[in-house]
Design a protein around this motif. Structure first.
Motif, PDB file in Angstrom:
ATOM      1  N   GLY A 107       0.799  -1.438   0.139  1.00  0.00           N
ATOM      2  CA  GLY A 107       0.161  -0.110  -0.138  1.00  0.00           C
ATOM      3  C   GLY A 107       0.837   1.744   0.260  1.00  0.00           C
ATOM      4  O   GLY A 107       1.879   1.270  -0.065  1.00  0.00           O
ATOM      5  N   PRO A 108       0.167   2.552   0.006  1.00  0.00           N
ATOM      6  CA  PRO A 108       1.052   3.715   0.530  1.00  0.00           C
ATOM      7  C   PRO A 108       1.986   3.816   0.997  1.00  0.00           C
ATOM      8  O   PRO A 108       1.506   3.017   2.324  1.00  0.00           O
ATOM      9  N   PRO A 109       2.809   4.580   0.948  1.00  0.00           N
ATOM     10  CA  PRO A 109       4.014   4.496   2.256  1.00  0.00           C
ATOM     11  C   PRO A 109       2.912   5.763   2.993  1.00  0.00           C
ATOM     12  O   PRO A 109       2.629   5.858   3.548  1.00  0.00           O
ATOM     13  N   ILE A 110       3.873   4.816   4.336  1.00  0.00           N
ATOM     14  CA  ILE A 110       3.711   5.011   5.582  1.00  0.00           C
ATOM     15  C   ILE A 110       4.502   6.345   6.271  1.00  0.00           C
ATOM     16  O   ILE A 110       5.900   6.380   6.358  1.00  0.00           O
ATOM     17  N   ILE A 111       3.647   7.736   7.032  1.00  0.00           N
ATOM     18  CA  ILE A 111       4.507   8.286   7.634  1.00  0.00           C
ATOM     19  C   ILE A 111       3.439   8.052   8.944  1.00  0.00           C
ATOM     20  O   ILE A 111       2.448   8.406   9.836  1.00  0.00           O
ATOM     21  N   ARG A 112       5.188   8.295  10.264  1.00  0.00           N
ATOM     22  CA  ARG A 112       4.446   7.742  11.682  1.00  0.00           C
ATOM     23  C   ARG A 112       4.565   9.302  12.286  1.00  0.00           C
ATOM     24  O   ARG A 112       4.962   9.859  11.898  1.00  0.00           O
ATOM     25  N   PHE A 113       3.176   8.604  13.399  1.00  0.00           N
ATOM     26  CA  PHE A 113       3.128  10.521  13.948  1.00  0.00           C
ATOM     27  C   PHE A 113       2.843   9.733  15.951  1.00  0.00           C
ATOM     28  O   PHE A 113       2.292   8.824  16.223  1.00  0.00           O
ATOM     29  N   ASN A 114       3.817  10.345  16.607  1.00  0.00           N
ATOM     30  CA  ASN A 114       3.038  10.339  17.762  1.00  0.00           C
ATOM     31  C   ASN A 114       1.903  10.533  17.830  1.00  0.00           C
ATOM     32  O   ASN A 114       1.547  11.441  17.409  1.00  0.00           O
ATOM     33  N   PRO A 115       0.829   9.794  18.797  1.00  0.00           N
ATOM     34  CA  PRO A 115      -0.509   9.958  19.290  1.00  0.00           C
ATOM     35  C   PRO A 115      -1.304  11.778  19.081  1.00  0.00           C
ATOM     36  O   PRO A 115      -1.751  11.663  19.241  1.00  0.00           O
ATOM     37  N   ARG A 116      -0.296  12.167  20.346  1.00  0.00           N
ATOM     38  CA  ARG A 116      -0.417  13.458  21.273  1.00  0.00           C
ATOM     39  C   ARG A 116      -0.853  14.673  19.294  1.00  0.00           C
ATOM     40  O   ARG A 116      -1.699  15.535  19.311  1.00  0.00           O
ATOM     41  N   TYR A 117      -0.601  14.273  18.168  1.00  0.00           N
ATOM     42  CA  TYR A 117      -0.512  14.719  16.875  1.00  0.00           C
ATOM     43  C   TYR A 117      -2.040  14.536  16.440  1.00  0.00           C
ATOM     44  O   TYR A 117      -2.635  15.124  15.828  1.00  0.00           O
ATOM     45  N   LEU A 118      -3.202  13.588  16.534  1.00  0.00           N
ATOM     46  CA  LEU A 118      -4.152  12.639  16.358  1.00  0.00           C
ATOM     47  C   LEU A 118      -4.834  13.781  15.268  1.00  0.00           C
ATOM     48  O   LEU A 118      -5.867  14.626  14.642  1.00  0.00           O
ATOM     49  N   GLU A 119      -5.222  14.717  17.212  1.00  0.00           N
ATOM     50  CA  GLU A 119      -5.986  15.462  17.072  1.00  0.00           C
ATOM     51  C   GLU A 119      -6.201  16.704  16.070  1.00  0.00           C
ATOM     52  O   GLU A 119      -6.881  17.274  15.611  1.00  0.00           O
ATOM     53  N   ASP A 120      -4.874  17.376  16.628  1.00  0.00           N
ATOM     54  CA  ASP A 120      -4.593  18.047  15.472  1.00  0.00           C
ATOM     55  C   ASP A 120      -4.820  18.248  13.745  1.00  0.00           C
ATOM     56  O   ASP A 120      -4.857  18.830  12.798  1.00  0.00           O
ATOM     57  N   VAL A 121      -4.238  16.713  13.586  1.00  0.00           N
ATOM     58  CA  VAL A 121      -4.686  16.476  12.280  1.00  0.00           C
ATOM     59  C   VAL A 121      -5.602  16.318  11.497  1.00  0.00           C
ATOM     60  O   VAL A 121      -5.747  16.321  10.697  1.00  0.00           O
ATOM     61  N   ARG A 122      -6.474  15.409  12.217  1.00  0.00           N
ATOM     62  CA  ARG A 122      -7.992  15.405  12.480  1.00  0.00           C
ATOM     63  C   ARG A 122      -8.847  16.510  11.925  1.00  0.00           C
ATOM     64  O   ARG A 122      -9.100  16.558  11.276  1.00  0.00           O
ATOM     65  N   SER A 123      -7.939  17.440  13.126  1.00  0.00           N
ATOM     66  CA  SER A 123      -8.559  19.263  12.752  1.00  0.00           C
ATOM     67  C   SER A 123      -8.403  19.661  11.685  1.00  0.00           C
ATOM     68  O   SER A 123      -8.807  20.695  11.076  1.00  0.00           O
ATOM     69  N   GLY A 124      -7.497  19.331  11.050  1.00  0.00           N
ATOM     70  CA  GLY A 124      -6.943  20.189  10.097  1.00  0.00           C
ATOM     71  C   GLY A 124      -6.110  21.314  10.046  1.00  0.00           C
ATOM     72  O   GLY A 124      -5.189  21.904   9.732  1.00  0.00           O
ATOM     73  N   THR A 178       3.773  18.423   3.054  1.00  0.00           N
ATOM     74  CA  THR A 178       2.411  19.491   3.446  1.00  0.00           C
ATOM     75  C   THR A 178       1.050  18.239   2.479  1.00  0.00           C
ATOM     76  O   THR A 178       1.862  17.408   2.014  1.00  0.00           O
ATOM     77  N   PHE A 179       0.682  17.805   4.034  1.00  0.00           N
ATOM     78  CA  PHE A 179      -0.772  16.820   3.447  1.00  0.00           C
ATOM     79  C   PHE A 179      -2.243  17.256   3.473  1.00  0.00           C
ATOM     80  O   PHE A 179      -2.000  17.770   3.907  1.00  0.00           O
ATOM     81  N   ARG A 180      -2.790  16.103   3.270  1.00  0.00           N
ATOM     82  CA  ARG A 180      -4.360  16.432   3.294  1.00  0.00           C
ATOM     83  C   ARG A 180      -4.999  14.836   3.749  1.00  0.00           C
ATOM     84  O   ARG A 180      -4.548  14.117   3.031  1.00  0.00           O
ATOM     85  N   ILE A 181      -5.795  14.705   4.471  1.00  0.00           N
ATOM     86  CA  ILE A 181      -6.245  13.915   4.934  1.00  0.00           C
ATOM     87  C   ILE A 181      -7.401  13.920   3.917  1.00  0.00           C
ATOM     88  O   ILE A 181      -8.192  14.637   3.133  1.00  0.00           O
ATOM     89  N   ASP A 182      -7.272  12.600   3.211  1.00  0.00           N
ATOM     90  CA  ASP A 182      -8.558  12.066   2.368  1.00  0.00           C
ATOM     91  C   ASP A 182      -9.661  11.253   2.683  1.00  0.00           C
ATOM     92  O   ASP A 182     -10.537  10.688   3.818  1.00  0.00           O
ATOM     93  N   GLY A 183     -10.886  12.694   3.501  1.00  0.00           N
ATOM     94  CA  GLY A 183     -11.971  12.251   4.117  1.00  0.00           C
ATOM     95  C   GLY A 183     -11.597  10.974   5.546  1.00  0.00           C
ATOM     96  O   GLY A 183     -11.070  10.299   5.860  1.00  0.00           O
ATOM     97  N   GLY A 184     -13.191  11.402   6.445  1.00  0.00           N
ATOM     98  CA  GLY A 184     -13.031  10.414   6.981  1.00  0.00           C
ATOM     99  C   GLY A 184     -12.211  10.994   8.530  1.00  0.00           C
ATOM    100  O   GLY A 184     -11.772  11.902   8.489  1.00  0.00           O
ATOM    101  N   THR A 185     -12.851   9.911   9.072  1.00  0.00           N
ATOM    102  CA  THR A 185     -11.379  10.501  11.036  1.00  0.00           C
ATOM    103  C   THR A 185     -10.732   9.422  10.853  1.00  0.00           C
ATOM    104  O   THR A 185     -10.046   8.675  12.552  1.00  0.00           O
ATOM    105  N   GLY A 186     -10.430   8.323  10.134  1.00  0.00           N
ATOM    106  CA  GLY A 186      -9.094   6.817  10.065  1.00  0.00           C
ATOM    107  C   GLY A 186     -10.239   5.783  10.778  1.00  0.00           C
ATOM    108  O   GLY A 186     -10.754   5.573  11.092  1.00  0.00           O
TER     109      GLY A 186
END
Length: 124
Positions: free
Chosen positions: A16-33, A114-122
């Motif tokens: 599948g697509p390449p993985i970019i790993r994050f610490n979970p503390r960034y999840l809500e900031d990424v989800r919210s944009g 720079t990235f954008r989420i492809d819809g949904g919440t994960g």
């Protein structure tokens, strides 16, 4: 006995697509944009589809698209880079980076991804 099925042993990092790993503390900031960039040191990314993986339990994966990659020195990071990472100033961004990369120097080259989420919440 016949040979083993190699598909049973496929490396999930390679599927599948390449993985970019994050610490979970960034999840809500990424989800919210609020966080649409990540600054990486010796952790290359590539343009196109990606999976943002938050190393929590359970793991959260967000489908995304890497839309830009800029190479620059740590000292060249801007307040705009910081704001796209849900921070305020370039100095604050450099401080956060030092926590992830303790040996990082101002003259080291980083990738501002720079990235954008492809819809949904994960998915889990």
């Amino acid at each position: 006995m016949a040979g083993l099925d190699p598909s049973l042993y496929q490396d999930p990092e390679a599927a599948g697509p390449p993985i970019i790993r994050f610490n979970p503390r960034y999840l809500e900031d990424v989800r919210s944009g609020a966080k649409t960039r990540t600054t990486r040191f010796r952790d290359p990314a590539r343009l196109g589809p990606a999976r943002l993986v938050f190393e929590s339990d359970p793991e959260v994966v967000l489908p995304a698209e890497v839309t830009g990659i800029r190479h620059c020195l740590v000292d060249e990071l801007t307040d705009q880079d910081a704001r796209a990472e849900a921070l305020t100033t370039a100095d604050e961004l450099r401080e956060v980076l030092k926590r992830h990369y303790p040996d990082l120097a101002g003259t080291d080259e980083v990738d501002v991804v720079t990235f954008r989420i492809d819809g949904g919440t994960g998915a889990v």
